[in-house]
Design a protein around this motif. Structure first.
Motif, PDB file in Angstrom:
ATOM      1  N   ARG A  76       0.832  -1.516  -0.619  1.00  0.00           N
ATOM      2  CA  ARG A  76      -0.038  -0.260  -0.224  1.00  0.00           C
ATOM      3  C   ARG A  76       1.148   1.263  -0.311  1.00  0.00           C
ATOM      4  O   ARG A  76       1.822   1.215   0.749  1.00  0.00           O
ATOM      5  N   LYS A  78       0.994   4.872   0.655  1.00  0.00           N
ATOM      6  CA  LYS A  78       0.366   5.957   2.054  1.00  0.00           C
ATOM      7  C   LYS A  78       0.841   7.064   1.722  1.00  0.00           C
ATOM      8  O   LYS A  78       0.118   7.564   3.057  1.00  0.00           O
ATOM      9  N   GLU A 117      -4.099   0.713  -3.118  1.00  0.00           N
ATOM     10  CA  GLU A 117      -2.653  -0.241  -2.287  1.00  0.00           C
ATOM     11  C   GLU A 117      -3.223  -1.229  -3.357  1.00  0.00           C
ATOM     12  O   GLU A 117      -4.414  -1.469  -4.934  1.00  0.00           O
TER      13      GLU A 117
END
Length: 309
Positions: A76, A78, A117
């Motif tokens: 993922r 972020k 993701e």
């Protein structure tokens, strides 16, 4: 990566914390709940390793009977920026083909928008009998040309996110015999590098970031261990993410004592005159990954070396 350059982003790996492993509902749909508490609000990247039922995989040692091994990798982004990444896999220091989301690949590129993701179903194939130290490696893939006056970007692009597993097929113990140390680098009197540095010929501990693309790329490689423990490893070279021979071999096995640095002259075959080169240190290939101690030190990568035409 060299120790004296700081990473500007917090990097976190999605791990099971003690007392948090019994919830069977911890699936990727609930990714935030699986993260360590201090990672949920931070920018960075998360990496998860899951079984075929999408339960977090705690084991890192597996005895297998077939010639394939299937697991899910969840990665993922972020950060607040769109990013591009590359997945490659090594077994015992050699790059392997794999099947990801139904496609056979040796190098798998994928893009992630901010806060998005990638759920990758990854199958290792054609696994032979014996012991296999397997490294799943994800690195950022960028066309940025690195400024020699700013090594921060170079350091960011050398970050490795990885999962290491040990596979046993028709055997149940790690071989006691080790590869020969046939190309040991020369010891340096000063130790400043943790990991790998592609070094300029005329100035020790100075990063080489660009060089001319030729059929053979020649440079000095400085590699070091500033930790407290002895380290053994394979050194491998990649041109445009594909493994090429270094000093005539696909891999070089060596070791480092604590606080030791070495230097080696390296020649990498470049038959297709690629665009960039990296050297990766695949650490502790013979270390047991037990239930009590399922992790070992992460692989390390050099700065990207641009090959100019």
């Amino acid at each position: 990566m060299i120790k004296w350059t700081a990473w500007p982003l917090m990097i976190f790996v999605l791990l099971i914390a003690a007392g948090c492993s019994g919830d069977n509902e911890n699936k990727p749909d609930n990714l935030e709940e699986n993260m360590l508490p201090n990672a949920r609000e931070e920018q960075g990247f998360s990496l998860g390793f899951y079984d075929q039922e999408m339960q977090i995989e705690k084991e890192r040692t597996f005895e297998i009977e077939t010639d394939d091994f299937l697991r899910n990798i969840l990665f993922r982004n972020k950060t607040n920026m769109d990013r591009s990444f590359t997945l490659i896999i090594f077994s015992n220091g050699e790059q392997k083909e794999f099947i990801v989301n139904g496609q056979r690949e040796k190098v798998y590129h994928f893009d992630l928008e901010s806060q998005q993701e990638a759920n990758m179903l990854v199958k290792l194939v054609n696994i032979e009998d014996g012991f296999h130290a397997v490294d799943y490696i994800i690195m950022e893939n960028s066309d940025i040309v690195i400024d020699s006056n700013d090594l921060t970007v170079a350091d960011e692009l050398s970050r490795i996110f990885n999962v290491r597993v040990n596979l046993f097929k028709d055997m149940n113990s790690i071989p006691t015999e080790r590869p020969s140390l046939t190309q040991i680098g020369e010891d340096l009197t000063e130790s400043r590098v943790e990991g790998l540095l592609i070094n300029k010929h005329d100035k020790l501990y100075s990063a080489l970031l660009q060089t001319e693309s030729k059929e053979t790329v020649v440079f000095d490689l400085v590699y070091g261990n500033l930790g407290e423990d002895h380290l053994d490893f394979y050194l491998v070279s990649l041109i445009d993410w594909k493994q090429e021979r270094m000093n005539g071999s696909l891999k070089i096995y060596d070791d480092l004592a604590s606080q030791e640095n070495k230097k080696m002259k390296v020649s990498v075959e470049n038959p297709k005159e690629g665009n960039n080169l990296r050297v990766i240190m695949l650490t502790n290939p013979f270390t047991p990954l037990t239930e009590e101690s399922p992790f070992t030190s992460s692989p390390k990568a050099s700065f990207k070396l641009e090959l100019t035409k």
